[in-house]
Design a protein around this motif. Structure first.
Motif, mmCIF file in Angstrom:
data_model
loop_
_atom_site.group_PDB
_atom_site.id
_atom_site.type_symbol
_atom_site.label_atom_id
_atom_site.label_comp_id
_atom_site.label_asym_id
_atom_site.label_seq_id
_atom_site.Cartn_x
_atom_site.Cartn_y
_atom_site.Cartn_z
ATOM 1 N N TYR A 88 0.890 -1.174 0.084
ATOM 2 C CA TYR A 88 0.156 -0.065 -0.005
ATOM 3 C C TYR A 88 0.911 1.144 -0.091
ATOM 4 N N PHE A 89 1.882 1.556 0.842
ATOM 5 C CA PHE A 89 2.624 2.427 1.227
ATOM 6 C C PHE A 89 3.423 2.706 -0.158
ATOM 7 N N VAL A 90 3.959 1.768 -0.568
ATOM 8 C CA VAL A 90 4.937 1.807 -1.815
ATOM 9 C C VAL A 90 4.561 2.376 -2.880
ATOM 10 N N ALA A 91 2.996 1.768 -3.320
ATOM 11 C CA ALA A 91 2.198 2.122 -4.302
ATOM 12 C C ALA A 91 1.776 3.751 -4.021
ATOM 13 N N MET A 92 1.321 3.907 -2.847
ATOM 14 C CA MET A 92 1.145 5.519 -2.863
ATOM 15 C C MET A 92 2.011 6.307 -3.253
ATOM 16 N N PHE A 93 3.428 6.172 -2.575
ATOM 17 C CA PHE A 93 4.284 7.194 -2.857
ATOM 18 C C PHE A 93 4.593 7.221 -4.543
ATOM 19 N N GLN A 94 4.768 5.912 -4.931
ATOM 20 C CA GLN A 94 4.896 5.875 -6.301
ATOM 21 C C GLN A 94 3.887 6.760 -7.090
ATOM 22 N N GLY A 95 2.228 6.438 -6.793
ATOM 23 C CA GLY A 95 1.506 7.215 -7.556
ATOM 24 C C GLY A 95 1.382 8.652 -7.497
ATOM 25 N N LEU A 96 1.949 9.128 -5.924
ATOM 26 C CA LEU A 96 2.061 10.616 -5.728
ATOM 27 C C LEU A 96 3.239 11.248 -6.471
ATOM 28 N N LYS A 97 3.949 10.715 -7.485
ATOM 29 C CA LYS A 97 4.978 11.078 -8.130
ATOM 30 C C LYS A 97 4.290 11.992 -9.400
ATOM 31 N N THR A 98 2.975 11.330 -9.828
ATOM 32 C CA THR A 98 2.160 12.002 -10.946
ATOM 33 C C THR A 98 0.870 12.500 -10.567
ATOM 34 N N ALA A 99 0.151 11.765 -9.646
ATOM 35 C CA ALA A 99 -0.981 12.053 -9.284
ATOM 36 C C ALA A 99 -1.298 13.084 -8.272
ATOM 37 N N PRO A 100 -2.424 14.250 -8.466
ATOM 38 C CA PRO A 100 -2.426 15.330 -7.376
ATOM 39 C C PRO A 100 -2.814 14.623 -6.130
ATOM 40 N N PRO A 101 -2.600 15.156 -4.838
ATOM 41 C CA PRO A 101 -3.041 14.802 -3.636
ATOM 42 C C PRO A 101 -4.427 14.376 -3.646
ATOM 43 N N VAL A 102 -5.374 15.475 -3.970
ATOM 44 C CA VAL A 102 -6.859 15.198 -3.755
ATOM 45 C C VAL A 102 -7.248 14.044 -4.627
ATOM 46 N N SER A 103 -6.885 13.719 -5.796
ATOM 47 C CA SER A 103 -7.032 12.786 -6.824
ATOM 48 C C SER A 103 -6.604 11.491 -6.096
ATOM 49 N N SER A 104 -5.578 11.354 -5.674
ATOM 50 C CA SER A 104 -4.959 10.088 -5.051
ATOM 51 C C SER A 104 -5.994 9.784 -3.784
ATOM 52 N N SER A 105 -6.235 10.680 -2.903
ATOM 53 C CA SER A 105 -7.161 10.375 -1.913
ATOM 54 C C SER A 105 -8.487 9.750 -2.178
ATOM 55 N N ALA A 106 -9.021 10.188 -3.393
ATOM 56 C CA ALA A 106 -10.202 9.825 -3.960
ATOM 57 C C ALA A 106 -10.234 8.490 -4.305
ATOM 58 N N VAL A 107 -8.885 8.149 -4.813
ATOM 59 C CA VAL A 107 -8.702 6.580 -5.086
ATOM 60 C C VAL A 107 -8.786 5.753 -3.628
ATOM 61 N N PHE A 108 -8.386 6.289 -2.536
ATOM 62 C CA PHE A 108 -8.409 5.812 -1.428
ATOM 63 C C PHE A 108 -9.765 5.282 -0.804
ATOM 64 N N THR A 109 -10.925 6.397 -1.335
ATOM 65 C CA THR A 109 -12.048 6.194 -0.951
ATOM 66 C C THR A 109 -12.926 4.905 -1.680
ATOM 67 N N LEU A 110 -12.358 4.391 -2.412
ATOM 68 C CA LEU A 110 -12.489 3.244 -3.050
ATOM 69 C C LEU A 110 -12.612 2.173 -2.150
ATOM 70 N N THR A 111 -11.555 2.101 -1.314
ATOM 71 C CA THR A 111 -11.249 0.979 -0.399
ATOM 72 C C THR A 111 -12.555 0.438 0.452
ATOM 73 N N PRO A 112 -13.592 1.256 0.839
ATOM 74 C CA PRO A 112 -14.662 0.511 1.655
ATOM 75 C C PRO A 112 -15.439 -0.353 0.835
ATOM 76 N N ALA A 113 -15.600 -0.198 -0.425
ATOM 77 C CA ALA A 113 -16.274 -1.159 -1.320
ATOM 78 C C ALA A 113 -15.311 -2.393 -1.368
ATOM 79 N N MET A 114 -14.114 -2.276 -1.437
ATOM 80 C CA MET A 114 -13.335 -3.595 -1.545
ATOM 81 C C MET A 114 -13.311 -4.150 0.032
ATOM 82 N N ALA A 115 -13.344 -3.312 0.834
ATOM 83 C CA ALA A 115 -13.143 -3.839 2.346
ATOM 84 C C ALA A 115 -14.344 -4.613 2.560
ATOM 85 N N ALA A 116 -15.835 -4.121 2.070
ATOM 86 C CA ALA A 116 -16.826 -4.887 2.279
ATOM 87 C C ALA A 116 -16.824 -6.095 1.625
#
Length: 301
Positions: A88-116
Motif C-alpha cells: 500500500y505505502f510503496v504504491a501510494m508514494f509511487q502514485g504521488l509522483k504523478t497524481a495530485p493529492p486530492v485525486s489520490s485520496s479519492a482513489v483511497f475512498t474506493l477501499t470501503p467497497a473492497m473492504a466490504a
C-alpha cells in the motif's frame, strides 16, 4: 473514556472516534507525500518509515507489557499483514509522483467497497442495502474526483498512471483491514501492530536494499525529512494502532467508511500548506463522499 453526560462510550463508539482521528492523520500523508515523492525512491522512504514507526510502537508495546512470548505464535500472520501494508505505502508514494493529492485520496475512498467484499469473504460480514447504497454513492464521488470532474475523461476511462498504481495499493489496504480481525489471536492492538511493522520492515529492507544504498540521505531536502517524521509518527505509528483498535470493534466496511472523509481533509491540508484549493466542480465528488460516510455510519434497524 466518558462523554459530557458522564456515560461511558460503547466499544463501537470508541472505534468510530479512532477512525475519525485516523482519517485526519492519513490525509496529511497525501499532501506532504506529494511534496516529498520526487526526491526519494518509494521503497527507501517506506522502509525507513516502517523502521521509525516500529521503534515508536515497539517502545509503547514494551512499556505496556504487551510484548509477550505468545506473540511469536504463527509469525506468518505478521508477514502477510506487513506485506499488504508495504504494498500500500510503496504504491501510494509511487502514485504521488504523478497524481495530485486530492485525486489520490479519492482513489483511497474506493477501499470501503473492497473492504466490504473482503469482509464478507473472510468473516462473512454482510452488506446491508443501506451499506450498498452508501458504497455506490461513495464510488461515484470518488470517480468524479479521480477523473477531475471531466465527463469525457470518465466516459473514455482515461485514468492517470499515478491513480492506477495507487489503486492496487488500496486493494492491499482493504484486504489488510479485513484480515486484521481474522488473524488477531488476542494480542493487543499495539503489540499486533509492532509485529506487523517488524515484518514489513524486513520485507522492505530486503527488497529495497538497492534503493536504500543509492539514496544520498545527506543531500535530501528538508521536506523529505519533515514528511518522513510525519508519516512515521502520525501517519504510521498512530494510524496503524487506531486502525487495529477500530477493526476489533467495527465491521470492516464501517472502518473503511472513514476513508470518505480523507479528500475533505486533504483539501484542508492543501490550503493550509499554501498549495491552493481544487476546482469547485471537484467538490461535488467530495460532497458525495461525505454523504456516503453518513449513510454507512447510520445504524441499521
Amino acid at each position: 473514556m466518558t462523554g459530557s453526560t458522564g456515560a461511558t462510550l460503547t466499544q463501537p463508539q470508541r472505534g468510530h472516534l479512532a477512525m475519525l482521528a485516523f482519517s485526519a492523520l492519513v490525509a496529511g500523508s497525501f499532501s506532504l507525500g506529494s511534496m516529498a515523492a520526487p526526491f526519494i525512491a518509494p521503497m527507501a522512504l517506506t522502509s525507513v518509515r516502517f523502521l521509525l514507526a516500529g521503534m515508536i510502537v515497539g517502545a509503547v508495546a514494551w512499556a505496556a507489557g504487551g510484548l509477550r512470548r505468545k506473540m511469536l505464535a504463527a509469525p506468518w500472520r505478521y508477514l502477510v499483514l506487513g506485506a499488504l501494508m508495504a504494498i500500500y505505502f510503496v504504491a501510494m508514494f509511487q502514485g504521488l509522483k504523478t497524481a495530485p493529492p486530492v485525486s489520490s485520496s479519492a482513489v483511497f475512498t474506493l477501499t470501503p467497497a473492497m473492504a466490504a467484499g473482503f469482509g464478507w469473504f473472510t468473516l462473512r460480514q454482510r452488506v446491508t442495502p443501506r451499506m450498498g447504497l452508501a458504497l455506490g454513492v461513495g464510488g461515484v464521488g470518488a470517480l468524479w474526483v479521480i477523473f477531475r470532474a471531466d465527463l469525457q475523461a470518465l466516459l473514455n476511462f482515461h485514468i492517470g498512471k499515478g491513480e492506477f498504481i495507487f489503486f492496487w495499493g488500496c486493494i492491499a489496504h482493504a484486504l489488510y483491514a479485513a484480515l486484521v480481525r481474522k488473524l488477531n489471536r488476542g494480542e493487543s492492538p499495539v503489540a499486533f501492530t509492532f509485529g506487523m511493522m517488524v515484518a514489513g520492515w524486513l520485507l522492505l529492507t530486503t527488497l529495497g536494499w538497492g534503493d536504500l544504498r543509492a539514496t544520498d540521505w545527506a543531500a535530501l531536502p528538508a521536506i523529505v525529512w519533515i514528511t518522513l517524521l510525519y508519516i512515521a509518527i502520525a501517519a504510521s505509528a498512530a494510524t496503524f494502532v487506531l486502525l487495529q483498535y477500530a477493526t476489533l470493534r467495527l465491521p470492516a466496511a464501517k472502518v473503511m467508511a472513514y476513508t470518505y472523509l480523507v479528500p475533505s481533509w486533504v483539501i484542508g491540508w492543501e490550503i493550509a500548506l499554501g498549495r491552493g484549493a481544487p476546482p469547485p466542480a471537484i467538490l461535488i465528488g467530495v460532497a458525495l463522499s461525505v454523504t456516503a460516510l453518513a449513510l454507512l455510519l447510520k445504524n441499521e434497524h
